[in-house]
Design a protein around this motif. Structure first.
Motif, PDB file in Angstrom:
ATOM      1  N   PHE A 242       0.847  -1.191   0.000  1.00 41.74           N
ATOM      2  CA  PHE A 242       0.000   0.000   0.000  1.00 41.74           C
ATOM      3  C   PHE A 242       0.881   1.238   0.000  1.00 41.74           C
ATOM      4  N   LYS A 243       0.320   2.322  -0.516  1.00 40.01           N
ATOM      5  CA  LYS A 243       0.998   3.621  -0.503  1.00 40.01           C
ATOM      6  C   LYS A 243       0.546   4.372   0.740  1.00 40.01           C
ATOM      7  N   PRO A 244       1.454   5.082   1.402  1.00 43.00           N
ATOM      8  CA  PRO A 244       1.071   5.855   2.584  1.00 43.00           C
ATOM      9  C   PRO A 244       0.005   6.903   2.243  1.00 43.00           C
ATOM     10  N   SER A 245      -0.900   7.126   3.198  1.00 43.12           N
ATOM     11  CA  SER A 245      -1.956   8.116   3.021  1.00 43.12           C
ATOM     12  C   SER A 245      -1.402   9.530   3.237  1.00 43.12           C
ATOM     13  N   ILE A 246      -2.207  10.521   2.920  1.00 43.32           N
ATOM     14  CA  ILE A 246      -1.826  11.908   3.169  1.00 43.32           C
ATOM     15  C   ILE A 246      -1.581  12.119   4.659  1.00 43.32           C
ATOM     16  N   CYS A 247      -2.425  11.514   5.514  1.00 45.17           N
ATOM     17  CA  CYS A 247      -2.222  11.619   6.967  1.00 45.17           C
ATOM     18  C   CYS A 247      -0.858  11.091   7.361  1.00 45.17           C
TER      19      CYS A 247
ATOM     20  N   GLU B  83       1.787  10.994   5.492  1.00 44.92           N
ATOM     21  CA  GLU B  83       2.783  11.953   5.018  1.00 44.92           C
ATOM     22  C   GLU B  83       2.925  13.112   6.010  1.00 44.92           C
TER      23      GLU B  83
ATOM     24  N   SER C 215      -1.927   6.662  10.344  1.00 44.82           N
ATOM     25  CA  SER C 215      -3.273   6.159  10.126  1.00 44.82           C
ATOM     26  C   SER C 215      -3.629   6.245   8.648  1.00 44.82           C
ATOM     27  N   GLY C 216      -4.142   5.153   8.126  1.00 44.76           N
ATOM     28  CA  GLY C 216      -4.577   5.123   6.738  1.00 44.76           C
ATOM     29  C   GLY C 216      -5.562   3.986   6.529  1.00 44.76           C
ATOM     30  N   HIS C 217      -5.891   3.705   5.292  1.00 46.23           N
ATOM     31  CA  HIS C 217      -6.795   2.598   4.996  1.00 46.23           C
ATOM     32  C   HIS C 217      -6.440   1.994   3.647  1.00 46.23           C
ATOM     33  N   ALA C 218      -6.906   0.776   3.448  1.00 41.30           N
ATOM     34  CA  ALA C 218      -6.699   0.053   2.195  1.00 41.30           C
ATOM     35  C   ALA C 218      -7.806  -0.988   2.070  1.00 41.30           C
TER      36      ALA C 218
ATOM     37  N   HIS D 170      -7.899  -0.893   8.170  1.00 38.04           N
ATOM     38  CA  HIS D 170      -7.161   0.229   8.748  1.00 38.04           C
ATOM     39  C   HIS D 170      -5.689  -0.117   8.602  1.00 38.04           C
TER      40      HIS D 170
END
Length: 72
Positions: A20-25, A27, A32-35, A45
């Protein structure tokens, strides 16, 4: 921490391995992110384990339950 372009992770639901690519959060420094799993289509999560430099997936409903139990 400088983020990589992609992180390996294993789906918490079916065990399928993917990236997965890191979310803006992420960065901005919020871990915290999602996929969504490409095999079983489970919404997940995502967090990054700084020590192993791998993604950690938690089934979204389980994450929400844990978060609510911890009062966050």
């Amino acid at each position: 921490m400088k983020l990589k372009d992609k992180y390996d992770f294993t789906c918490a639901n079916c065990g399928h391995e993917m990236q997965f690519k890191p979310s803006i959060c992420m960065e901005w420094g919020i871990n915290s992110g999602h996929a969504t799993c490409s095999k079983c289509n489970t919404f997940l999560h995502m967090e990054i384990d700084n020590q192993s430099q791998k993604g950690i997936s938690i089934v979204w409903d389980d994450y929400i339950k844990q978060r609510d139990e911890n009062g966050k």
